[in-house]
Design an enzyme around this catalytic site. Structure first.
Site, PDB file in Angstrom:
ATOM      1  N   ASP A 102       3.649  -5.397  14.536  1.00  0.00           N
ATOM      2  CA  ASP A 102       2.272  -4.640  13.954  1.00  0.00           C
ATOM      3  C   ASP A 102       1.358  -6.058  13.868  1.00  0.00           C
ATOM      4  O   ASP A 102       1.525  -6.921  14.312  1.00  0.00           O
ATOM      5  CB  ASP A 102       2.510  -4.539  12.296  1.00  0.00           C
ATOM      6  CG  ASP A 102       1.491  -4.178  11.714  1.00  0.00           C
ATOM      7  OD1 ASP A 102       0.781  -3.180  12.137  1.00  0.00           O
ATOM      8  OD2 ASP A 102       1.118  -4.498  10.503  1.00  0.00           O
TER       9      ASP A 102
ATOM     10  N   ALA B 116      -2.298  -6.546  11.787  1.00  0.00           N
ATOM     11  CA  ALA B 116      -2.656  -7.396  10.408  1.00  0.00           C
ATOM     12  C   ALA B 116      -1.535  -7.329   9.284  1.00  0.00           C
ATOM     13  O   ALA B 116      -0.922  -6.387   9.020  1.00  0.00           O
ATOM     14  CB  ALA B 116      -4.024  -6.441   9.837  1.00  0.00           C
TER      15      ALA B 116
ATOM     16  N   ALA C 168      -6.949   0.343  -2.492  1.00  0.00           N
ATOM     17  CA  ALA C 168      -7.209   0.643  -1.004  1.00  0.00           C
ATOM     18  C   ALA C 168      -5.886   0.356  -0.255  1.00  0.00           C
ATOM     19  O   ALA C 168      -5.676   0.548   0.876  1.00  0.00           O
ATOM     20  CB  ALA C 168      -8.228  -0.387  -0.501  1.00  0.00           C
TER      21      ALA C 168
ATOM     22  N   MET D 271      -1.605   1.540   3.041  1.00  0.00           N
ATOM     23  CA  MET D 271      -1.474   0.709   4.154  1.00  0.00           C
ATOM     24  C   MET D 271      -0.412   0.973   5.206  1.00  0.00           C
ATOM     25  O   MET D 271       0.800   1.141   4.877  1.00  0.00           O
ATOM     26  CB  MET D 271      -1.631  -0.937   3.770  1.00  0.00           C
ATOM     27  CG  MET D 271      -2.981  -1.451   3.322  1.00  0.00           C
ATOM     28  SD  MET D 271      -4.139  -1.224   4.323  1.00  0.00           S
ATOM     29  CE  MET D 271      -3.590  -2.396   5.794  1.00  0.00           C
TER      30      MET D 271
ATOM     31  N   LYS E  93      -6.189   4.937   9.980  1.00  0.00           N
ATOM     32  CA  LYS E  93      -7.095   4.725   9.121  1.00  0.00           C
ATOM     33  C   LYS E  93      -7.851   6.173   8.602  1.00  0.00           C
ATOM     34  O   LYS E  93      -8.147   6.096   7.680  1.00  0.00           O
ATOM     35  CB  LYS E  93      -8.172   3.906   9.698  1.00  0.00           C
ATOM     36  CG  LYS E  93      -7.642   2.205  10.114  1.00  0.00           C
ATOM     37  CD  LYS E  93      -6.825   1.728   8.964  1.00  0.00           C
ATOM     38  CE  LYS E  93      -6.331   0.369   9.560  1.00  0.00           C
ATOM     39  NZ  LYS E  93      -5.164   0.034   8.800  1.00  0.00           N
TER      40      LYS E  93
ATOM     41  N   HIS F 270      -5.282   7.248   6.212  1.00  0.00           N
ATOM     42  CA  HIS F 270      -5.320   6.380   5.089  1.00  0.00           C
ATOM     43  C   HIS F 270      -6.475   6.639   4.157  1.00  0.00           C
ATOM     44  O   HIS F 270      -5.928   6.955   3.035  1.00  0.00           O
ATOM     45  CB  HIS F 270      -5.805   5.159   5.591  1.00  0.00           C
ATOM     46  CG  HIS F 270      -5.682   3.866   4.465  1.00  0.00           C
ATOM     47  ND1 HIS F 270      -5.206   2.645   4.687  1.00  0.00           N
ATOM     48  CD2 HIS F 270      -6.019   3.896   3.363  1.00  0.00           C
ATOM     49  CE1 HIS F 270      -5.142   1.967   3.481  1.00  0.00           C
ATOM     50  NE2 HIS F 270      -5.989   2.584   2.640  1.00  0.00           N
TER      51      HIS F 270
ATOM     52  N   ARG G 275       1.807   6.426  12.494  1.00  0.00           N
ATOM     53  CA  ARG G 275       2.838   6.200  11.591  1.00  0.00           C
ATOM     54  C   ARG G 275       2.911   7.409  10.319  1.00  0.00           C
ATOM     55  O   ARG G 275       1.542   7.810   9.885  1.00  0.00           O
ATOM     56  CB  ARG G 275       2.752   4.868  10.779  1.00  0.00           C
ATOM     57  CG  ARG G 275       2.920   3.785  11.834  1.00  0.00           C
ATOM     58  CD  ARG G 275       2.156   2.559  11.373  1.00  0.00           C
ATOM     59  NE  ARG G 275       2.234   1.583  12.092  1.00  0.00           N
ATOM     60  CZ  ARG G 275       1.340   0.457  12.228  1.00  0.00           C
ATOM     61  NH1 ARG G 275       0.641   0.225  10.722  1.00  0.00           N
ATOM     62  NH2 ARG G 275       1.679  -0.618  13.003  1.00  0.00           N
TER      63      ARG G 275
ATOM     64  N   ASP H  34       4.759  -4.990   8.077  1.00  0.00           N
ATOM     65  CA  ASP H  34       4.585  -5.446   6.651  1.00  0.00           C
ATOM     66  C   ASP H  34       4.154  -4.161   5.711  1.00  0.00           C
ATOM     67  O   ASP H  34       3.831  -4.586   4.549  1.00  0.00           O
ATOM     68  CB  ASP H  34       3.311  -6.445   6.323  1.00  0.00           C
ATOM     69  CG  ASP H  34       1.959  -5.814   6.845  1.00  0.00           C
ATOM     70  OD1 ASP H  34       1.016  -5.820   5.886  1.00  0.00           O
ATOM     71  OD2 ASP H  34       1.825  -5.415   8.005  1.00  0.00           O
TER      72      ASP H  34
END
Length: 270
Positions: free
Chosen positions: A11, A13, A45, A49, A53, A56, A161, A187
């Site tokens: 990944d 970030a 927010a 994750m 986006k 998200h 994902r 993460d």
């Protein structure tokens, strides 16, 4: 022992760059505020994750707390058009600021050099759209990180994902012989599901990413008891994806790969 691993798929970030994964989370807060004058907290927010986006933002609209406040403020649930408007506000903000959070995580470069020395291919997936990744890849390259493959959340018609498609696109682009010879490192829970759904070994990162939410300075200042409490909390959050390993940061990855090699030699598979 002969090497069987072929690739590590990372990944971005919270895994290789941007300790604590602050670039995307803060931009969500800013996008909601500037587009709709809607107050979103950093903790809220962070909850979805790892998703693409657009997805998200959609997930935030379905969040019980966020959704209730949205209903109270606007008298309706968040619509597809609302998600589009927020996404189109998010992307240029993220392109503008992603470079400010592009520093490699401590130990990442040494780990990447170890992977290269072992002859492993390095792939990557991200919840960022391609427009954002153009900038982040430039920032990472200036620090010595250039993966062999990067697949973005908006690259594939099947989606992102927690499905396996981005990870499997890495397999195709890198010409990997078996998914069991790949390790997915992430993460976030959706990113770990991605690796599991692709049939790969999975490694979750407990302290460098979004679920922990520490800055690098906070991580460095934390005592072992505090770190262990966070490790346990994040491991519980990761549990639905059944990661094969959970370690603190990507710096611990070489030792994990040694163990996976031993398990492969013994006949284990993900």
């Amino acid at each position: 022992m002969g090497q069987q691993l072929e690739a590590v798929i990372l990944d971005w970030a919270g895994t290789v760059v941007d300790f604590g994964s602050f670039a995307p989370t803060q931009i969500f807060v800013d996008a909601f505020k500037t587009a709709y004058d809607f107050e979103l907290t950093l903790a809220e927010a962070r909850r979805p994750m790892g998703l693409g986006k657009w997805q998200h933002i959609e997930a935030l609209g379905r969040d019980p707390e966020v959704g209730a406040r949205w209903q109270a403020q606007f008298g309706r649930t968040m619509s597809h058009e609302d998600v589009d408007a927020l996404y189109h506000r998010f992307v240029p903000l993220q392109v503008e600021r992603v470079g400010q959070h592009g520093e490699l995580i401590p130990g990442a470069l040494a780990t990447l050099q170890t992977l290269r020395a072992r002859g492993l291919k390095i792939g990557s997936t991200t919840g960022y759209p391609r427009a954002v990744m153009h900038r982040l890849m430039e920032v990472a390259a200036a620090q010595g990180y250039v993966p062999d493959c990067t697949v973005c959340a908006d690259d594939l018609p099947a989606g992102a994902r927690p499905g396996p498609w981005m990870a499997l696109d890495n397999v195709q682009q890198l010409a990997i012989g078996a998914v069991a010879h790949c390790v997915k490192v992430d993460d976030t829970l959706p990113g770990l599901h991605e690796g599991r759904n692709a049939g790969m070994w999975t490694v979750g990162l407990a302290l460098s990413g979004s679920p922990c939410g520490w800055t690098l300075d906070e991580y460095l200042a934390a005592g072992e008891l505090e770190r262990d409490a966070v490790r346990q909390r994040v491991a519980a959050e990761f549990a639905p994806a059944r990661p094969h390993y959970v370690v603190d940061t990507v710096a611990a990855l070489p030792a994990v790969l040694e163990d996976i090699e031993a398990r492969l030699a013994a006949g284990d598979r993900p």
